[in-house]
Design a protein around this motif. Sequence first.
Motif, mmCIF file in Angstrom:
data_model
loop_
_atom_site.group_PDB
_atom_site.id
_atom_site.type_symbol
_atom_site.label_atom_id
_atom_site.label_comp_id
_atom_site.label_asym_id
_atom_site.label_seq_id
_atom_site.Cartn_x
_atom_site.Cartn_y
_atom_site.Cartn_z
ATOM 1 N N SER A 175 10.856 -11.140 4.883
ATOM 2 C CA SER A 175 11.894 -11.073 5.059
ATOM 3 C C SER A 175 11.690 -8.919 5.788
ATOM 4 N N GLY A 176 10.777 -9.027 5.836
ATOM 5 C CA GLY A 176 10.406 -7.427 6.345
ATOM 6 C C GLY A 176 10.740 -6.760 5.530
ATOM 7 N N MET A 177 11.456 -6.550 4.452
ATOM 8 C CA MET A 177 11.095 -5.726 3.511
ATOM 9 C C MET A 177 10.636 -5.719 2.086
ATOM 10 N N LEU A 178 10.128 -4.769 1.119
ATOM 11 C CA LEU A 178 10.034 -5.137 -0.288
ATOM 12 C C LEU A 178 10.019 -4.249 -1.064
ATOM 13 N N ALA A 179 10.553 -4.909 -1.753
ATOM 14 C CA ALA A 179 11.581 -3.593 -2.963
ATOM 15 C C ALA A 179 10.757 -3.580 -4.163
ATOM 16 N N ALA A 180 10.735 -2.851 -4.856
ATOM 17 C CA ALA A 180 9.963 -2.249 -6.259
ATOM 18 C C ALA A 180 10.562 -1.503 -7.741
ATOM 19 N N HIS B 153 0.954 -0.819 0.119
ATOM 20 C CA HIS B 153 -0.115 -0.067 -0.035
ATOM 21 C C HIS B 153 0.811 1.076 -0.127
ATOM 22 N N ARG B 154 1.901 1.509 0.983
ATOM 23 C CA ARG B 154 2.670 2.608 0.719
ATOM 24 C C ARG B 154 3.414 2.850 -0.310
ATOM 25 N N LEU B 155 4.168 1.526 -1.296
ATOM 26 C CA LEU B 155 4.879 1.975 -2.532
ATOM 27 C C LEU B 155 4.062 2.485 -3.034
ATOM 28 N N ALA B 156 2.693 1.411 -3.385
ATOM 29 C CA ALA B 156 1.501 2.222 -4.578
ATOM 30 C C ALA B 156 1.359 3.486 -4.249
ATOM 31 N N ALA B 157 0.571 3.990 -2.931
ATOM 32 C CA ALA B 157 0.670 5.752 -3.176
ATOM 33 C C ALA B 157 2.330 6.024 -3.423
ATOM 34 N N PHE B 158 3.201 6.084 -3.287
ATOM 35 C CA PHE B 158 4.559 6.666 -3.771
ATOM 36 C C PHE B 158 4.163 6.546 -5.155
ATOM 37 N N LEU B 159 4.125 5.820 -5.665
ATOM 38 C CA LEU B 159 4.786 5.834 -7.438
ATOM 39 C C LEU B 159 3.455 6.277 -7.879
ATOM 40 N N ASP B 160 3.647 6.658 -8.933
ATOM 41 C CA ASP B 160 2.478 7.119 -9.944
ATOM 42 C C ASP B 160 1.080 5.812 -10.177
ATOM 43 N N ASP B 161 -0.344 6.647 -10.044
ATOM 44 C CA ASP B 161 -0.674 4.988 -10.688
ATOM 45 C C ASP B 161 -0.548 3.863 -11.869
ATOM 46 N N GLY B 162 -0.638 2.202 -10.966
ATOM 47 C CA GLY B 162 -0.236 1.760 -11.786
ATOM 48 C C GLY B 162 0.934 1.069 -12.215
ATOM 49 N N SER B 163 1.795 2.038 -11.601
ATOM 50 C CA SER B 163 3.442 1.815 -11.971
ATOM 51 C C SER B 163 4.027 0.235 -11.490
ATOM 52 N N LEU B 164 3.849 0.299 -10.235
ATOM 53 C CA LEU B 164 4.150 -0.672 -9.397
ATOM 54 C C LEU B 164 4.663 -2.343 -9.745
ATOM 55 N N GLU B 165 5.430 -2.491 -10.190
ATOM 56 C CA GLU B 165 6.521 -3.586 -9.888
ATOM 57 C C GLU B 165 7.229 -4.157 -8.935
ATOM 58 N N LEU B 166 6.517 -5.101 -8.242
ATOM 59 C CA LEU B 166 7.847 -6.107 -7.268
ATOM 60 C C LEU B 166 9.104 -6.549 -7.705
ATOM 61 N N ILE B 167 9.772 -6.388 -7.185
ATOM 62 C CA ILE B 167 11.133 -7.194 -7.819
ATOM 63 C C ILE B 167 11.765 -7.960 -6.952
ATOM 64 N N THR B 168 11.038 -8.020 -6.025
ATOM 65 C CA THR B 168 11.439 -9.143 -4.518
ATOM 66 C C THR B 168 10.553 -9.280 -4.295
ATOM 67 N N GLN B 169 10.435 -11.186 -3.759
ATOM 68 C CA GLN B 169 9.542 -11.143 -3.204
ATOM 69 C C GLN B 169 8.057 -10.677 -2.383
ATOM 70 N N ASP B 170 6.710 -10.711 -2.186
ATOM 71 C CA ASP B 170 5.962 -10.320 -1.094
ATOM 72 C C ASP B 170 6.059 -11.470 0.852
ATOM 73 N N ASP B 171 7.472 -11.347 0.801
ATOM 74 C CA ASP B 171 7.150 -12.837 1.795
ATOM 75 C C ASP B 171 7.337 -12.400 3.525
ATOM 76 N N CYS C 235 17.961 -7.202 4.548
ATOM 77 C CA CYS C 235 19.175 -6.492 4.227
ATOM 78 C C CYS C 235 19.324 -7.003 3.347
ATOM 79 N N LYS C 236 18.995 -8.728 2.018
ATOM 80 C CA LYS C 236 19.205 -9.152 0.567
ATOM 81 C C LYS C 236 17.856 -8.357 -0.367
ATOM 82 N N VAL C 237 17.129 -7.634 0.101
ATOM 83 C CA VAL C 237 16.153 -7.261 -0.707
ATOM 84 C C VAL C 237 17.070 -5.341 -0.599
ATOM 85 N N VAL C 238 17.465 -4.722 0.213
ATOM 86 C CA VAL C 238 17.713 -3.536 -0.063
ATOM 87 C C VAL C 238 18.849 -4.029 -0.926
ATOM 88 N N VAL C 239 20.185 -4.549 -0.953
ATOM 89 C CA VAL C 239 20.901 -4.894 -1.927
ATOM 90 C C VAL C 239 20.778 -4.864 -3.328
#
Length: 120
Positions: A49-54, A29-47, A82-86
């Motif tokens: 790990s405590g982190m999510l990247a897109a 929700h937080r990443l989608a709110a920050f990004l332009d509508d419809g542009s969110l594409e995850l680059i890591t698994q939503d697991d 940390c691996k998600v951030v890297v």
Amino acid sequence: MTRQPSAASAAVGKRVKVPREEDPRNPNHRLAAFLDDGSLELITQDDDSGMLAATGTVGGQPVVVFASDATIMGGAMGVAGCKVVVAAYERARRRAADRGPVALRWRPTARGRRLAARRR
């Protein structure tokens, strides 16, 4: 005469568990709110790990973003986080060479780091 507490007053101070999909702290929700509508594409698994990247865009410009997941252990980050951030930084570095401006954003909500289990 003793007063009986109302249902509302009895509930004061009790935490209500919100499903993760509806929790405003959910990084999706937080990443989608920050990004332009419809542009969110995850680059890591939503697991867990405590982190999510897109990747996505902000004002039409390509960006890489990551956020802590406060719905998992209060957003504490361990080795997997940390691996998600890297992964986000590596994607940003590659993207900067190819496409121009890149922004990395982390909205910290974490209360700390995950402690490793003690070995005996």
